[in-house]
Motif scaffolding. Structure first.
Motif, PDB file in Angstrom:
ATOM      1  N   ILE A  83       0.891  -1.203  -0.114  1.00  0.00           N
ATOM      2  CA  ILE A  83       0.185   0.040  -0.092  1.00  0.00           C
ATOM      3  C   ILE A  83       1.090   1.186   0.113  1.00  0.00           C
ATOM      4  O   ILE A  83       0.572   1.971  -0.829  1.00  0.00           O
ATOM      5  N   ARG A  84       1.848   1.241   0.770  1.00  0.00           N
ATOM      6  CA  ARG A  84       2.657   2.497   1.130  1.00  0.00           C
ATOM      7  C   ARG A  84       3.518   2.902   0.017  1.00  0.00           C
ATOM      8  O   ARG A  84       3.426   4.134  -0.479  1.00  0.00           O
ATOM      9  N   GLY A  88      -1.711   6.506   1.507  1.00  0.00           N
ATOM     10  CA  GLY A  88      -2.040   5.110   1.648  1.00  0.00           C
ATOM     11  C   GLY A  88      -1.576   4.652   3.286  1.00  0.00           C
ATOM     12  O   GLY A  88      -0.588   5.039   3.814  1.00  0.00           O
ATOM     13  N   LEU A  89      -2.732   4.084   3.757  1.00  0.00           N
ATOM     14  CA  LEU A  89      -2.616   3.549   4.975  1.00  0.00           C
ATOM     15  C   LEU A  89      -2.640   2.080   5.293  1.00  0.00           C
ATOM     16  O   LEU A  89      -3.361   1.487   4.706  1.00  0.00           O
ATOM     17  N   LYS A  90      -1.291   1.679   5.898  1.00  0.00           N
ATOM     18  CA  LYS A  90      -1.399   0.195   6.289  1.00  0.00           C
ATOM     19  C   LYS A  90      -1.784   0.023   7.849  1.00  0.00           C
ATOM     20  O   LYS A  90      -0.862   0.638   8.449  1.00  0.00           O
ATOM     21  N   PRO A  91      -2.868  -0.572   8.116  1.00  0.00           N
ATOM     22  CA  PRO A  91      -3.201  -0.651   9.452  1.00  0.00           C
ATOM     23  C   PRO A  91      -2.293  -1.628  10.280  1.00  0.00           C
ATOM     24  O   PRO A  91      -1.533  -2.378   9.380  1.00  0.00           O
ATOM     25  N   THR A  92      -2.514  -1.768  11.568  1.00  0.00           N
ATOM     26  CA  THR A  92      -1.985  -2.972  12.422  1.00  0.00           C
ATOM     27  C   THR A  92      -2.405  -4.140  11.653  1.00  0.00           C
ATOM     28  O   THR A  92      -3.668  -4.375  11.399  1.00  0.00           O
ATOM     29  N   PHE A  93      -1.612  -5.238  11.805  1.00  0.00           N
ATOM     30  CA  PHE A  93      -2.056  -6.505  11.479  1.00  0.00           C
ATOM     31  C   PHE A  93      -3.094  -6.957  12.483  1.00  0.00           C
ATOM     32  O   PHE A  93      -2.929  -6.891  13.634  1.00  0.00           O
ATOM     33  N   GLY A  94      -4.201  -7.240  11.974  1.00  0.00           N
ATOM     34  CA  GLY A  94      -5.453  -7.803  12.777  1.00  0.00           C
ATOM     35  C   GLY A  94      -6.423  -6.589  13.053  1.00  0.00           C
ATOM     36  O   GLY A  94      -7.395  -6.830  13.568  1.00  0.00           O
ATOM     37  N   THR A  98       3.155  -3.557  12.666  1.00  0.00           N
ATOM     38  CA  THR A  98       2.533  -2.353  13.254  1.00  0.00           C
ATOM     39  C   THR A  98       2.139  -1.362  11.956  1.00  0.00           C
ATOM     40  O   THR A  98       2.372  -1.614  10.886  1.00  0.00           O
ATOM     41  N   PRO A  99       1.346  -0.327  12.443  1.00  0.00           N
ATOM     42  CA  PRO A  99       0.753   0.516  11.225  1.00  0.00           C
ATOM     43  C   PRO A  99       1.618   1.652  10.789  1.00  0.00           C
ATOM     44  O   PRO A  99       2.321   2.056  11.558  1.00  0.00           O
ATOM     45  N   ALA A 100       1.438   2.042   9.396  1.00  0.00           N
ATOM     46  CA  ALA A 100       2.088   3.088   9.017  1.00  0.00           C
ATOM     47  C   ALA A 100       1.413   3.817   7.849  1.00  0.00           C
ATOM     48  O   ALA A 100       0.235   3.309   7.281  1.00  0.00           O
ATOM     49  N   ILE A 101       1.597   5.069   7.487  1.00  0.00           N
ATOM     50  CA  ILE A 101       0.974   5.836   6.376  1.00  0.00           C
ATOM     51  C   ILE A 101       1.879   6.375   5.435  1.00  0.00           C
ATOM     52  O   ILE A 101       2.972   6.950   5.912  1.00  0.00           O
ATOM     53  N   ASN A 102       1.581   6.360   4.326  1.00  0.00           N
ATOM     54  CA  ASN A 102       2.508   7.236   3.197  1.00  0.00           C
ATOM     55  C   ASN A 102       1.717   8.567   3.054  1.00  0.00           C
ATOM     56  O   ASN A 102       0.605   8.579   2.814  1.00  0.00           O
ATOM     57  N   LEU A 152      -2.951   9.038  12.123  1.00  0.00           N
ATOM     58  CA  LEU A 152      -3.938   9.769  11.145  1.00  0.00           C
ATOM     59  C   LEU A 152      -3.913  11.326  11.888  1.00  0.00           C
ATOM     60  O   LEU A 152      -4.107  12.191  10.975  1.00  0.00           O
ATOM     61  N   ASN A 153      -3.786  11.510  12.941  1.00  0.00           N
ATOM     62  CA  ASN A 153      -3.707  12.566  13.537  1.00  0.00           C
ATOM     63  C   ASN A 153      -2.807  13.611  13.443  1.00  0.00           C
ATOM     64  O   ASN A 153      -2.643  14.715  12.855  1.00  0.00           O
ATOM     65  N   LEU A 154      -1.442  13.007  13.228  1.00  0.00           N
ATOM     66  CA  LEU A 154      -0.182  13.619  12.935  1.00  0.00           C
ATOM     67  C   LEU A 154      -0.123  13.903  11.403  1.00  0.00           C
ATOM     68  O   LEU A 154       0.026  14.945  10.820  1.00  0.00           O
ATOM     69  N   ALA A 155      -0.657  12.989  10.595  1.00  0.00           N
ATOM     70  CA  ALA A 155      -0.849  13.282   9.273  1.00  0.00           C
ATOM     71  C   ALA A 155      -1.593  13.991   8.715  1.00  0.00           C
ATOM     72  O   ALA A 155      -1.573  15.075   7.864  1.00  0.00           O
TER      73      ALA A 155
END
Lengths: 454, 444
Positions: free
Chosen positions: A158-159, A169-175, A398-402, A429-432
């Motif tokens: 995604i990223r 593009g947001l990759k959430p936490t696994f699960g 762990t989650p991450a966003i591009n 998302l808040n920081l983004a």
């Protein structure tokens, strides 16, 4: 009405205010798809019957009655009799799938070039790759052939296309998001997530698709947050930077990221140098575990109950099956799979330690901007090397966003990623969102869309 | 000299409501082909397994009943092989962390150790029809418990007894029909022979032979016994020629009562086990095993019948072989109020006899059975006068019997007892009849 570039939530509001009908919106996007898809090849299947707010969905999500191939000829004729949890939740929340997007076959790749249906072209330069494996979804959002899309990430899928195609593009936490109905690639890594033009849309879509699913035993029972509500808080954070994540990264990309870090400082966030396990180690760990899972996950495609015969598997899938079967074989298991599994625990602990010191880790999403089509297949494991900055979060889950942070000298988007702690998507998302409000992504997303006028 | 070394693998299908990893019914018997299926048990793209909690508990219940340790940590693994009845290309099973391990079953003061008890999923079924082979996935994903013993058996009779006991235990637990005809219980013995010389046995006791022959898919205790006996003879012959039997999987031909080669070691699978990433590992608290309640098992029941109700050992055994018989017996006992008397010193034993000898049909409701039993077990009022006349009449008409009796054939009297009882239509106490008859005979 001029719809070009309207975010998903803006369109939703227009429909709610009866300023436009869902039918008109679908007609608008179907027209754009007809116009631009032949040159971009972002969609494999277009759903002319889309009746509600349209979304593009990667072709590895099972959609009931709508052809789902994972871009492999093995599933050339496969029409799922059931709906994936993600698409079901979207449908239940008033959306419809306007089309299924191109991807690397079985999600094996980082360029969308291993697709059996031809590569997707990068909307910024059609001689280039949009990244992958969710390249079709990224390109469709970038060229505004859909207001938003759903992709999936195993490590970078995604990223990295979001970075190369210049979208969020947001990759959430696994699960965090159910995998039920998503054609499995690396089962212990796979994460569905949104690709959008705004952080608000990403937060909204995550809220729709996140949460416990009785059909996925690995889905978390931790309650999904009200992501949109939390966007507006002006929290101050500590942001970690690891020099190793800038090793061998293209100069122009580094410049853009450094400029963005300055902006984060200006917004009142603290920057802290940290050390992490060097990303080069992630490559071996990720590759061994993922290939093992791939070799197992592709076993079901025997052509007996559905789909075509196994000789339809492409070269990359065959390579992965062989390598994976080898690492799991009697006498090799301990040296490869088991060792990699142990090393995975080290990565998990390393990430946990980092997030006990800082709220986020900020780094480039990809070491370079979009490559020309054809470059990937020149180098084995090139995708894994390309994705190495994404692999720690993938391996740890762990989650991450591009986020787009500018264009390089070739007018190609540069991406920055914000990695966060387990199940802290709302913080990311808040920081983004703070970053988006301050920079508007330096106009990258708007410019990308403007390249594809109505 | 050779001594057999035999271990067993037993599979039992659980009769849980739903399948092991999906919502489909676990009761597939007699249903239209492929009607009892869903994306999960058909192995459709993207479908995921969600483990059945009840099946996990039941596997642990079996483990506990077999005196196993219930492991605090357990997980599922993928076992890979290609076969058309295996839709995912792997079976979800358990490899190195089974739910239960290290148990035993005791039979006649002999302990047979259980190596492990684990949970897995059943496969579909192939149906050969003319030149075509069809697959029915109705059974695919039905919970299957695998019980593995240590190689503690050295003869076929012990194996048969063990399997009968295990079958009874599983039926007692109510977790499986263990119906061999329907294939819900399947047995695979592993057989090899260890060479022993005079006095040398002890030293080699812990060394297993260098080969192992597995006989697959046997569906009756008698066939298991026959297969083992055949294998022992076959392997003995090979060993006596100073050769080593091939390590292989063999089948059993029920008609010819012989085993035949199916698959050799060279064709053995590398299953490429690895932890199932779709199912999180299981952890159980220290207190958890206490929550698994094992009901009274056949051996305990038998002991109780003997101690509490003074039932004869052989009868107690017969009564406890089947949980339904045992339950019926106990219910009748609770409903029958028969006082003990000189004629009926142990009414419980008499009730047991009625059931075992099928004097009254055990198919009738308990209340009805109890009423009939009470009637039968009433002390008989004997009409002494009528008896006296009848006895003398019978002795007269059967002079040969009287003569035999006098010559010392005391058993001859039993013929007359039978005659009297018939004439009196059972309205006499057999003991009294015999006493009276002997008195009269002695007088002559």
């Amino acid at each position: 009405m001029d719809l070009l570039g309207k975010s998903l939530l803006e369109l939703k509001q227009l429909v709610a205010d009866k300023k436009i009908s869902e039918k008109e919106i679908n007609e608008y996007f179907l027209k754009r798809i007809k116009k631009y898809n032949p040159q971009l090849n972002a969609y494999l299947t277009v759903n002319e019957n889309s009746a509600h707010l349209p979304l593009a969905v990667k072709d590895n999500f099972c959609t009931k009655g709508l052809k789902t191939t994972a871009s492999s000829k093995v599933l050339d004729n496969f029409i799922p009799p059931y709906e994936s949890t993600v698409t079901e939740r979207l449908i239940n929340n008033g959306f419809s799938v306007i089309g299924k997007t191109n991807m690397d076959a079985w999600a094996h790749g980082s360029s969308t070039e291993t697709s059996d249906y031809g590569p997707t072209k990068n909307p910024w330069d059609t001689n280039r790759s949009p990244g992958g494996s969710s390249g079709g979804s990224a390109a469709a959002v970038s060229a505004y052939l859909t207001p938003a899309a759903i992709g999936s990430e195993t490590a970078g899928s995604i990223r990295q296309p979001a970075a190369w195609s210049g979208v969020v593009g947001l990759k959430p936490t696994f699960g965090r998001v159910s995998r039920y109905g998503v054609i499995a690639m690396g089962s212990s890594f796979d994460c569905p997530g949104p690709l959008t033009t705004t952080v608000t849309d990403a937060a909204y879509l995550l809220g729709v698709i996140a949460g416990k699913d009785q059909f996925d035993a690995t889905s978390s029972s931790i309650k999904a947050a009200d992501y949109n509500q939390l966007l507006k808080n002006k929290n101050k954070y500590t942001i970690g930077i690891s020099d190793d994540y800038f090793d061998g990264v293209d100069e122009q990309t580094i410049n853009k990221i450094e400029k963005s870090i300055e902006i984060l400082k200006k917004l009142g966030h603290k920057i802290k140098k940290i050390t992490l396990i060097h990303p080069k180690y992630d490559i071996s760990i990720y590759t061994i575990l993922q290939r093992a899972e791939v070799s197992s996950n592709l076993s079901r495609y025997d052509g007996i109950r559905y789909g075509n015969e196994r000789n339809e598997f492409g070269v990359e899938a065959k390579r992965r099956i062989m390598l994976g079967a080898y690492t799991l074989s009697y006498g090799y298991y301990d040296a490869y799979y088991k060792k990699a599994q142990k090393a995975r625990t080290l990565i998990v602990n390393d990430m946990k330690k980092a997030f006990s010191e800082v709220d986020f880790i900020v780094a480039p999403t990809a070491p370079i901007t979009a490559l020309n089509l054809g470059e990937f297949e020149k180098y084995p494991f090139f995708g894994e090397v390309m994705d190495q900055l994404n692999e720690a979060a993938a391996v740890a889950g762990t989650p991450a966003i591009n986020l787009p942070v500018g264009l390089d000298n070739n007018n190609l988007p540069v991406g920055m990623q914000i990695m966060g702690n387990y199940f802290e998507e709302e913080k990311i998302l808040n920081l983004a969102y703070q970053f988006e409000k301050e920079t508007d992504f330096f106009g990258v997303i708007k410019r990308g869309i403007d390249n594809y006028k109505d | 000299m050779f001594k057999p070394v035999i271990g067993l693998e037993i599979h039992a299908e659980l009769k849980s409501k739903s399948k092991m990893f999906c919502q489909c019914s676990a009761d597939y018997f007699g249903k239209k082909q492929n009607s009892n299926t869903c994306p999960v048990c058909l192995g459709l793209p993207g479908a995921l397994p969600v483990p059945n909690k009840k099946a996990v508990e039941w596997a642990q219940l079996i483990g506990k009943a077999l005196n196993c340790r219930l492991n605090r940590n357990s997980k599922f693994d993928r076992k890979h092989y290609f076969y058309p009845d295996l839709p995912k290309g792997y079976q979800i099973s358990q490899y190195d962390e089974p739910l239960c391990s290290q148990g035993y079953v005791e039979i006649n003061q002999k302990k047979f150790r259980i190596h492990r008890v684990h949970l897995e999923e059943d496969t579909g079924k192939l149906i050969h029809s003319g030149v075509d082979t069809l697959v029915d996935f109705n059974r695919s994903g039905v919970p299957l418990v695998e019980i593995v013993t240590e190689p503690d058996f050295d003869n076929a009779e012990d194996v048969k007894r063990f399997l009968e006991e295990l079958h009874t235990i599983i039926r007692y637990l109510g977790v499986s029909d263990a119906d061999m005809e329907k294939g819900s219980m399947r047995m695979e013995p592993n057989i090899s022979l260890r060479a022993i010389e005079n006095g040398e046995e002890k030293r080699q006791q812990f060394e297993l032979p260098a080969y192992k022959v597995e006989v697959k898919n046997i569906n009756s205790f008698r066939f298991v016994k026959q297969a083992i006996e055949y294998e022992i003879e076959r392997q003995k012959e090979i060993l006596e020629r100073k050769e080593t039997p091939a390590q292989e999987t063999r089948g059993f031909d029920e008609k010819k009562q012989i085993t035949y080669s199916q698959r050799s070691k060279e064709e053995a699978h590398d299953y490429r086990y690895f932890p199932e990433p779709d199912i999180p590992p299981m952890t159980f608290s220290r207190e958890y095993p206490d929550s698994i309640k094992v009901p009274e098992l056949p051996a305990q029941k038998m002991k109780r019948y003997m101690a509490e109700w003074k039932i004869k050992e052989q009868d107690a055994l017969v009564l406890t072989r089947d949980i339904n018989t045992a339950d019926f017996f106990e219910m009748v006992i609770s409903k029958c109020k028969v006082p003990s008397s000189k004629q009926i010193p142990n009414p419980n034993q008499s009730i047991a006899n009625l059931i075992i000898n099928k004097k009254i049909a055990t198919t009738m409701p308990v209340e009805e059975f109890a009423a009939k039993a009470m009637e039968l077990l009433q002390p008989k009022k004997t009409d002494e006068k009528a008896l006296y006349i009848l006895i003398n009449q019978l002795i007269k008409t059967n002079p040969k019997v009287a003569e035999d009796y006098k010559k010392g054939k005391t058993n001859a009297v039993m013929f007359l007892v039978g005659q009297v009882m018939r004439e009196m239509k059972g309205q006499a106490d057999a003991k009294i009849v015999r006493e009276q008859l002997e008195n009269e005979l002695k007088k002559r």
